[in-house]
Design an enzyme around this catalytic site. Structure first.
Site, PDB file in Angstrom:
ATOM      1  N   SER A  54     -10.221 -14.370  -2.326  1.00 46.38           N
ATOM      2  CA  SER A  54     -10.913 -14.867  -1.137  1.00 46.38           C
ATOM      3  C   SER A  54     -12.321 -15.319  -1.521  1.00 46.38           C
ATOM      4  O   SER A  54     -13.101 -14.523  -2.044  1.00 46.38           O
ATOM      5  CB  SER A  54     -10.979 -13.791  -0.056  1.00 46.38           C
ATOM      6  OG  SER A  54     -11.609 -14.316   1.097  1.00 46.38           O
ATOM      7  N   VAL A  59     -16.882 -10.593  -6.039  1.00 46.45           N
ATOM      8  CA  VAL A  59     -16.453 -11.056  -7.363  1.00 46.45           C
ATOM      9  C   VAL A  59     -15.994 -12.515  -7.292  1.00 46.45           C
ATOM     10  O   VAL A  59     -16.281 -13.312  -8.176  1.00 46.45           O
ATOM     11  CB  VAL A  59     -15.355 -10.139  -7.945  1.00 46.45           C
ATOM     12  CG1 VAL A  59     -14.843 -10.670  -9.279  1.00 46.45           C
ATOM     13  CG2 VAL A  59     -15.887  -8.715  -8.118  1.00 46.45           C
ATOM     14  N   CYS A  60     -15.311 -12.876  -6.221  1.00 48.55           N
ATOM     15  CA  CYS A  60     -14.833 -14.261  -6.063  1.00 48.55           C
ATOM     16  C   CYS A  60     -16.011 -15.231  -5.985  1.00 48.55           C
ATOM     17  O   CYS A  60     -15.969 -16.308  -6.574  1.00 48.55           O
ATOM     18  CB  CYS A  60     -13.959 -14.377  -4.820  1.00 48.55           C
ATOM     19  SG  CYS A  60     -12.482 -13.332  -4.867  1.00 48.55           S
ATOM     20  N   GLU A  61     -17.043 -14.849  -5.238  1.00 45.59           N
ATOM     21  CA  GLU A  61     -18.255 -15.684  -5.160  1.00 45.59           C
ATOM     22  C   GLU A  61     -18.870 -15.853  -6.541  1.00 45.59           C
ATOM     23  O   GLU A  61     -19.222 -16.965  -6.936  1.00 45.59           O
ATOM     24  CB  GLU A  61     -19.281 -15.045  -4.223  1.00 45.59           C
ATOM     25  CG  GLU A  61     -18.948 -15.129  -2.768  1.00 45.59           C
ATOM     26  CD  GLU A  61     -20.007 -14.490  -1.878  1.00 45.59           C
ATOM     27  OE1 GLU A  61     -20.971 -13.877  -2.391  1.00 45.59           O
ATOM     28  OE2 GLU A  61     -19.870 -14.613  -0.650  1.00 45.59           O
ATOM     29  N   THR A  64     -16.719 -18.139  -8.770  1.00 42.81           N
ATOM     30  CA  THR A  64     -16.794 -19.548  -8.372  1.00 42.81           C
ATOM     31  C   THR A  64     -18.159 -20.134  -8.723  1.00 42.81           C
ATOM     32  O   THR A  64     -18.238 -21.260  -9.240  1.00 42.81           O
ATOM     33  CB  THR A  64     -16.476 -19.700  -6.875  1.00 42.81           C
ATOM     34  OG1 THR A  64     -15.189 -19.115  -6.629  1.00 42.81           O
ATOM     35  CG2 THR A  64     -16.463 -21.155  -6.449  1.00 42.81           C
TER      36      THR A  64
END
Length: 166
Positions: A54, A59-61, A64
């Site tokens: 998501s 961690v995804c932020e 990315t």
């Protein structure tokens, strides 16, 4: 088959996992304007595919943002970030974060990418964190299925693989 956990609990990955040397499966996902995007749209280029559960979680932020920064330094490598977030939410997040050097795509409609690469988490309808590098001839040259979804991938290994695939 990679063993994957989410918050230390085993999850079931749907689809077939890919390995180095395999021909990269095609897929259809949605861009932020709802247009369809497939792997074959970027045929002839090296692609680094960054997969996140998501886009607006910690961690995804970070993943990315890291690949967005690296994209500006890589010649002839197209970076795609794929999640199951709605295209509208992805577009909002990218605008707020200034992410514009890579393409953020949504697999929410039918998990085409998730099933083709064996990263769709059955229990959560999210994608498992992973990285793939596909060369200009559509061969997988790097595949990382992160064993614990909440952990970071090996950024350096993925970037080295993308550079080597050029």
């Amino acid at each position: 088959m990679a063993q994957v956990t989410f918050k230390e609990k085993p999850v079931t990955l749907m689809g077939s996992q890919v390995s180095v040397g395999d021909t990269a499966p095609d897929f259809t996902v949605l861009a932020n304007d709802l247009s369809e995007v497939s792997l074959s749209d970027s045929k002839g280029k090296v692609r680094l595919i960054s997969v996140v559960p998501s886009i607006d979680t910690g961690v995804c932020e970070q993943q990315t943002r890291r690949f967005n920064e690296e994209a500006a330094k890589l010649d002839d490598v197209e970076i795609l970030t794929i999640s199951v977030d709605l295209p509208f939410a992805q577009k909002r997040w990218c605008a707020a974060e200034g992410v514009e050097n890579l393409q953020v795509l949504s697999d929410h409609r039918d998990l085409s990418f998730g099933k083709a690469y064996g990263v769709a988490i059955e229990e959560l309808r999210l994608l498992s964190r992973s990285i793939f590098v596909v060369d200009a001839n559509d061969k997988i040259t790097y595949a990382e299925y992160v064993s614990e979804v909440t952990n970071h991938p090996d950024y350096d290994a993925a970037l080295d693989a993308a550079k080597s695939a050029q």
